[in-house]
Design an enzyme around this catalytic site. Structure first.
Site, mmCIF file in Angstrom:
data_model
loop_
_atom_site.group_PDB
_atom_site.id
_atom_site.type_symbol
_atom_site.label_atom_id
_atom_site.label_comp_id
_atom_site.label_asym_id
_atom_site.label_seq_id
_atom_site.Cartn_x
_atom_site.Cartn_y
_atom_site.Cartn_z
ATOM 1 N N GLY A 241 1.307 -1.114 -0.334
ATOM 2 C CA GLY A 241 0.384 -0.284 0.008
ATOM 3 C C GLY A 241 0.802 0.960 -0.146
ATOM 4 N N GLY A 472 1.384 -7.053 4.149
ATOM 5 C CA GLY A 472 2.926 -7.956 3.609
ATOM 6 C C GLY A 472 3.778 -7.742 4.550
ATOM 7 C CG ASN A 646 10.329 -11.839 12.666
ATOM 8 O OD1 ASN A 646 11.592 -12.260 11.776
ATOM 9 N ND2 ASN A 646 9.200 -13.077 11.917
ATOM 10 C CD GLN A 653 8.202 -3.272 6.160
ATOM 11 O OE1 GLN A 653 7.909 -2.629 6.220
ATOM 12 N NE2 GLN A 653 7.652 -4.395 5.075
ATOM 13 C CD GLU A 720 6.474 5.184 7.048
ATOM 14 O OE1 GLU A 720 5.228 6.493 6.624
ATOM 15 O OE2 GLU A 720 5.685 5.022 8.457
#
Ligand SMILES: Cc1cc2nc3c(=O)[nH]c(=O)nc-3n(C[C@H](O)[C@H](O)[C@H](O)COP(=O)(O)OP(=O)(O)OC[C@H]3O[C@@H](n4cnc5c(N)ncnc54)[C@H](O)[C@@H]3O)c2cc1C
Lengths: 754, 334
Positions: A241, A472, A646, A653, A720
């Site tokens: 997204g 996700g 994790n 990420q 982010e």
């Protein structure tokens, strides 16, 4: 003791479902009798829809209706409703005939099959009263205005401390320049889609690809004049997204409107092209900076002025200067934001809105100043390290390990080995110039109130629910890990559910706040549930633990056990494996199917501490000395983002953020034809996102960080921060390789040919 | 997308008569990777699709007597690229194919379809743009004063500045391939350089192929020296995108002297652009950077750029020098 699950590189627990096709994304959830809706989109950027000839479309077999501004049902005109700009992103929902931007939905073709609906949409003949659109930002700068405060949640539009103008005039070294970035589109893999089902005339269920099911619920409730609990929103899986699925856009409200009109479920799934202009994007942005330092390399002044475009109907501020206010110690600082309304869709949050773009100018400018002063860029940043937050009256940081990030990053990357002179390094074959670049990464720790419910079932397993979303990123997985450790259960005994507004309310998945906020709520709920179970045990005559103090037991693998503190003066409590009972025993004795605790998380300590994650980005680029081609050769990112839940999903990420930044820096640009406001490249063939060949070897490392102030789990969030600093690190590396400062994104090869 | 009928041809003659019967309203379906896309966009609106994928004889890659190679029109781009004889005798073709699209697309894309793929000009590809002489004769050229970064610098007209996007065709131009075609009047052979057209009167056609004709094969002539060939593609990302500029170069060098050369450019013109002036400059000169530069200058002598694509002129020059240098193995000067 249990082996803690938190921190382990646990595989995604939904991975199996995803690779076998078992994971159902919103548009894939079967709804019987569903009608397919296809948007009719404006081909002009400014004006009115004068007429729409829908006769031919309506005559096609299988076509049920064509909704236009002229025949669409009117929505209630209420506070928070479709006409209230405070309700969320401003959308039209066919309530009027105005066209504010190209591609704007001006109708919906509804048919029994998708193909019929597509064809019907194409058969509609639209006549416009066209006005010349405003498309160019710079030539319209005289129309710039100051946006409504606050920006970036709670920051002022402009901020000033000291006297930047005179400090700049006196500075020993100065850089004054402009950084530019074009419009960029999120382009998540999964296009936006909504299926709306009216269960009764008063109750609406929607299957929506959204980053905020509760936000969608409130927005739709407002638009349709329903109590919020009459709207149920479901979203089990998302294919990305990046902010674009945060707000409620036209298609979601239109699906509900069409379903209401037809009395049948309606699905509207956007095409790739349909997403452009309609689901937000990063706005075109000019960042004018002036930085000054003294002869010792200490910043004396920073000015950072931002000019961006905005739509005609709404307001979104890319809060790019906010990071310049806080990242370095600097006595004189001035920053501002100005917007120009253009006939372009409404910009919106896109991965690290503000910070991703702001660090491009800030960290590019810092590199320029370091070169001006002939100081190593890392050393320059160390000299200007902010020990407290200068943008908030020197409030202390809740935790900060930026210096450690620079140090570890420089070490792992081999920063010291490079010759700082531009154009001084080449690959062995001599054809490629080699450049090293670095930049600081920074992102605020955002937290919002959140809640979760945890249940221990009679079989000894736990069901934990929160109305959150998994973009996700791994939400299912990390929540399971948090719950497991808090309850003292192995992960396989936890079932975590999300994506349904029947579950407790949580904030949207944006601003990197899900782990920090909903993770804390899950922790609180599970911790309280464990306590409750222990209390039930020690207070129950039938329990072997009856009469013990809750402080004398612990929980291992779902078994409450007595701990013997008499050994070694209590320093090494010995577990008594004989006296105890399982959670299942406790629940079964209650005669109820489960024991349940609901808990909230409320952010605290915000007044006392400034809360941010920090990191350092290092990269090596190779630039073809003749052809200007840029290849990112390797990347080292070191971050201190609080507790890592994790190791695997965290790394993913950060890698994802860096790749997103590589796209922003080198490839991505949504091109508007300045003559008419149409989008030239609204597809993935011509809008270039990075492919595997563009992505280098990546090294990600963490500096361990314990932060007791942010939340009970010490988590800051990592969605982010990965992208911040990336554009600057690359632009700086390109400068080092070539001697050329490219301040205009994307850095394509034509900009290096000269 | 408009409604259309679909039929599957079982032999070449049937396909041809179906094509003729449709009076220009039918399209042959190869891999579909371009045609279906354009149909979805509403750019192509055939009433009928004739699927030729079952025409097995057209899928063959066969050696020709005398050392040439025949690529059946339905041979897939992947199969051609990996074919041992293509790799051995025509490396430039293999390289060009592998530089194009993605493995998935190459597995579908056919030799015939690749020849006929249409321009990626934004103003052609999206009917939301009203002006495109190629899509709508007489409507003007949207690109001329629009966003023309990917557009032509050679051989264009004010009516159309689109480029031909194929990589494969650039190699075929340098290899002087021959396109074999079958129509109602029988077979004909079209030299590659004459197959694609420059913008002229009939912009809606990119080639000289008749609407009732079927491509059956592409012949690669025997020429042992073309073994020494190279394809350089310069593009915005490392993979999976069309060329800004590409160069297919073939050199025969004897004792440091160039005996003959072939150069074709991609991404610069309405057709794969054969740089004959450059080839003439090279023939007989030493294989060194000065000669390559002179050749590059000759190739671009007539080039004209627009607002967003002028950089391509210098880029093309440098790409030619680089491609020739790589091929000749000359060290680069600092
Ligand atoms: C995302 C994307 C990226 C791409 N990138 C590249 C790239 O980098 N480089 C590159 O070169 N190409 C690229 N391509 C284009 C690709 O190479 C072409 O789409 C492909 O070669 C077309 O072949 P096809 O068999 O699928 O043709 P089709 O789509 O089936 O047909 C194309 C046209 O040829 C006609 N046709 C097909 N076969 C015959 C025949 N035997 N006789 C007569 N007419 C016939 C059809 O009627 C149609 O008009 C890309 C495509 C996509 C979608």
């Amino acid at each position: 003791m249990n082996t803690p699950s938190i921190g382990q590189p646990l595989d995604r627990i939904d991975g199996w479902l995803k690779v076998t096709g078992g994971a159902r994304y919103s548009a894939e959830i079967p709804v019987s009798g569903v009608v397919h809706g296809v948007l009719i989109r404006s081909t002009i950027a400014n004006g009115r829809v004068a007429a729409m000839d829908i006769a031919a479309a309506e005559k096609l077999p299988g076509v049920l209706a064509v909704l236009t501004p002229f025949n669409a049902p009117r929505l209630p005109d209420k506070p928070g409703g479709v006409n209230d700009p405070r309700g969320g992103r401003r959308i039209s929902v066919l309530q009027n005939d105005r066209v504010f931007y190209y591609n704007q939905p001006i109708g919906v073709a509804l048919a029994e099959t998708f193909e019929r609906a597509v064809h019907a949409a194409e058969l509609v003949n639209v006549r416009y009263d066209e006005q010349p659109p405003l498309v160019d930002l710079l030539s319209n700068e005289s129309r710039a205005y100051a946006p409504r405060p606050p920006i970036s949640r709670d920051r002022p539009v402009d901020q000033s401390r000291g006297d930047a103008a005179s400090a700049l005039a006196d500075a020993a070294a100065r850089v004054e320049t402009t950084y530019f970035e074009p419009v960029e589109n999120h382009n998540p893999m999964e296009p936006h889609a909504t299926t709306a089902v009216w269960e009764t005339p008063e109750r609406l269920t929607v299957y929506d690809a959204t980053q905020g099911i509760h936000n969608t619920r409130h927005r739709l409730a407002n638009i349709f004049g329903l109590p919020p609990d009459h709207v149920r929103v479901i979203c089990y899986f998302l294919g990305g997204g990046f902010g674009s699925k945060g707000p409620v856009w036209e298609h979601t409200a239109l699906a509900a409107l069409c379903a209401q009109k037809l009395g049948r479920p309606v699905k509207i799934a956007l095409s790739r092209q349909g997403m452009f202009n309609n689901t937000g994007f990063r706005p075109e942005l000019y960042q004018r900076i002036a930085f000054g330092a003294d002869a010792d390399g200490r910043l004396v002044a920073q000015r950072h002025e931002c000019l961006q475009h905005n739509s005609m109907i709404d307001e979104f501020v890319e809060s790019a200067s906010v990071v310049t206010r806080m990242l370095y110690q600097c006595p004189h600082n001035y920053s501002s934001h100005r917007l120009v309304r253009l006939n372009i869709g409404t910009p919106s949050y896109m991965r690290a809105p503000g910070e991703a773009s702001g660090t491009f100018a800030l960290e590019g400018g810092m590199d320029e100043l370091a070169y001006e002063l002939k100081i190593d860029p890392v050393e320059f940043r160390l000299r200007n390290h902010a020990d407290t937050d200068p943008s908030e009256n020197d409030k202390p940081w809740s935790s900060k390990h930026l210096k450690e990030c620079y140090q570890l990053g420089a070490e792992k990357f081999g920063w010291a080995k490079h010759n700082p002179h531009p154009r001084s390094m080449r690959t062995a074959d001599g054809r490629w110039l080699v450049g090293y670049g670095m930049a600081t990464a920074s992102y605020p720790t955002r937290r919002s109130p959140s809640s979760a419910v945890a249940r221990l079932l009679a079989d000894g397993t736990a069901l934990v629910q929160a109305g959150t979303q998994d973009l996700g990123t791994g939400t299912y997985t990390i929540m399971t890990q948090i719950a497991a450790d808090a309850l003292g259960l192995p992960v396989w005994k936890i079932r975590f559910e999300l994506g349904d507004t029947l579950f407790p309310e949580t904030p949207g998945s944006g601003g990197s706040q899900t782990a920090a906020s909903t993770g804390s709520a899950v922790f609180n709920a599970c911790t309280a549930l464990k306590q409750r179970l222990v209390e039930l045990a020690v207070n129950d005559l039938r329990s072997p633990l009856h009469g013990k103090s809750p402080g004398d037991v612990n929980v291992v693998n779902g078994r409450i056990q007595l701990v013997d503190f008499s050994v070694n003066g209590g320093s090494e409590p010995r577990q008594d494996n004989w006296i105890g009972e399982t959670f299942a025993d406790v629940v079964q004795r209650t005669g109820q199917p489960f024991v349940e605790v609901k808990a909230d998380f409320k952010p605290a300590n915000g007044e006392k501490f400034s809360m941010h994650s920090f990191g350092a980005q290092f990269c090596e680029v190779h630039v073809d000395s003749d052809l200007g081609r840029i290849r990112v050769a390797r990347w080292t990112g070191v971050f201190a983002p609080g507790k890592i839940l994790n190791a695997k999903t965290a790394r993913s990420q950060l890698i994802g953020g860096i790749i997103y930044g590589i796209g922003m820096a080198l490839l991505e640009e949504t091109v508007y034809d300045k003559r008419d406001g149409r989008i030239v490249n609204p597809n993935l063939a011509e809008y270039h996102v990075p492919v595997n060949a563009d992505v280098p070897q990546m090294e990600i490392a963490f500096v361990e960080e314990e932060d007791p102030h942010i939340n009970p789990i010490g988590v800051k969030g990592i969605g982010e921060i990965g992208i911040t600093g990336v554009c600057a690190a690359l632009a700086n590396a390109v400068f080092h390789a070539t001697g050329k400062r490219v301040r205009e994104l994307p850095i394509t090869l034509d900009k290096l040919l000269g | 997308m408009n409604p259309f009928t679909y039929s599957r041809a079982t032999d070449g003659n049937a396909a041809l008569s179906e094509l003729a019967a449709a009076n220009g309203q039918a399209k042959l379906l190869g891999g579909g990777t371009n045609l279906i896309d354009l149909m979805k966009m509403g750019v192509e609106q055939p009433k009928k699709l004739i699927d030729i994928n079952r025409l097995a004889p057209l899928a063959k890659i066969e050696e020709l007597p005398g050392g040439g190679l025949r690529l059946g029109a339905l041979s897939r781009n992947s199969d051609v690229a990996e074919h041992p004889l293509v790799r051995e005798r025509y490396p430039v073709l293999s390289q060009a194919l592998l530089a194009g699209a993605s493995p998935q697309l190459r597995n579908m894309a056919t030799t015939g379809g690749n020849l006929l793929q249409r321009t990626r000009c934004y103003y052609f590809y999206d009917p939301a743009f009203p002006a495109c002489n190629k899509r709508q004769p007489g409507s003007g050229c949207g690109a001329l004063e629009g966003f023309n970064r990917i557009h032509a610098i050679l051989g264009q007209s004010d009516q159309c500045i689109a480029t031909h996007p194929s990589d494969m065709c650039v190699a075929l131009a340098a290899l002087e391939a021959v396109v074999r075609v079958q129509g109602p009047k029988g077979e004909r052979e079209i030299p590659f350089g004459e197959f694609h057209t420059l913008p002229g009167e009939h912009l809606e056609n990119d080639t000289v192929l008749g609407k009732d004709e079927l491509i059956t094969a592409v012949d690669l002539p025997a020429a042992p020296w073309v073994k020494h060939s190279h394809y350089l593609k310069v593009r915005d990302r490392a993979s999976y995108t069309f060329a800004l500029v590409s160069v297919a170069a073939v050199l025969e060098i004897d004792g440091g002297t160039i005996k003959q050369a072939r150069i074709a450019l991609g991404g610069v013109a309405h057709k794969p652009w054969r740089a004959k002036e450059a080839e003439q400059k090279l023939a007989g000169s030493r294989a060194d950077e000065a000669a390559f530069r002179a050749a590059a200058d000759a190739a671009l002598a007539g080039a004209k750029g627009y607002k967003y694509n002028s950089f391509k002129i210098e880029l093309a020059r440098r790409a030619i020098v680089r491609a020739l240098g790589t091929l000749a193995g000359t060290p680069r000067s600092a």
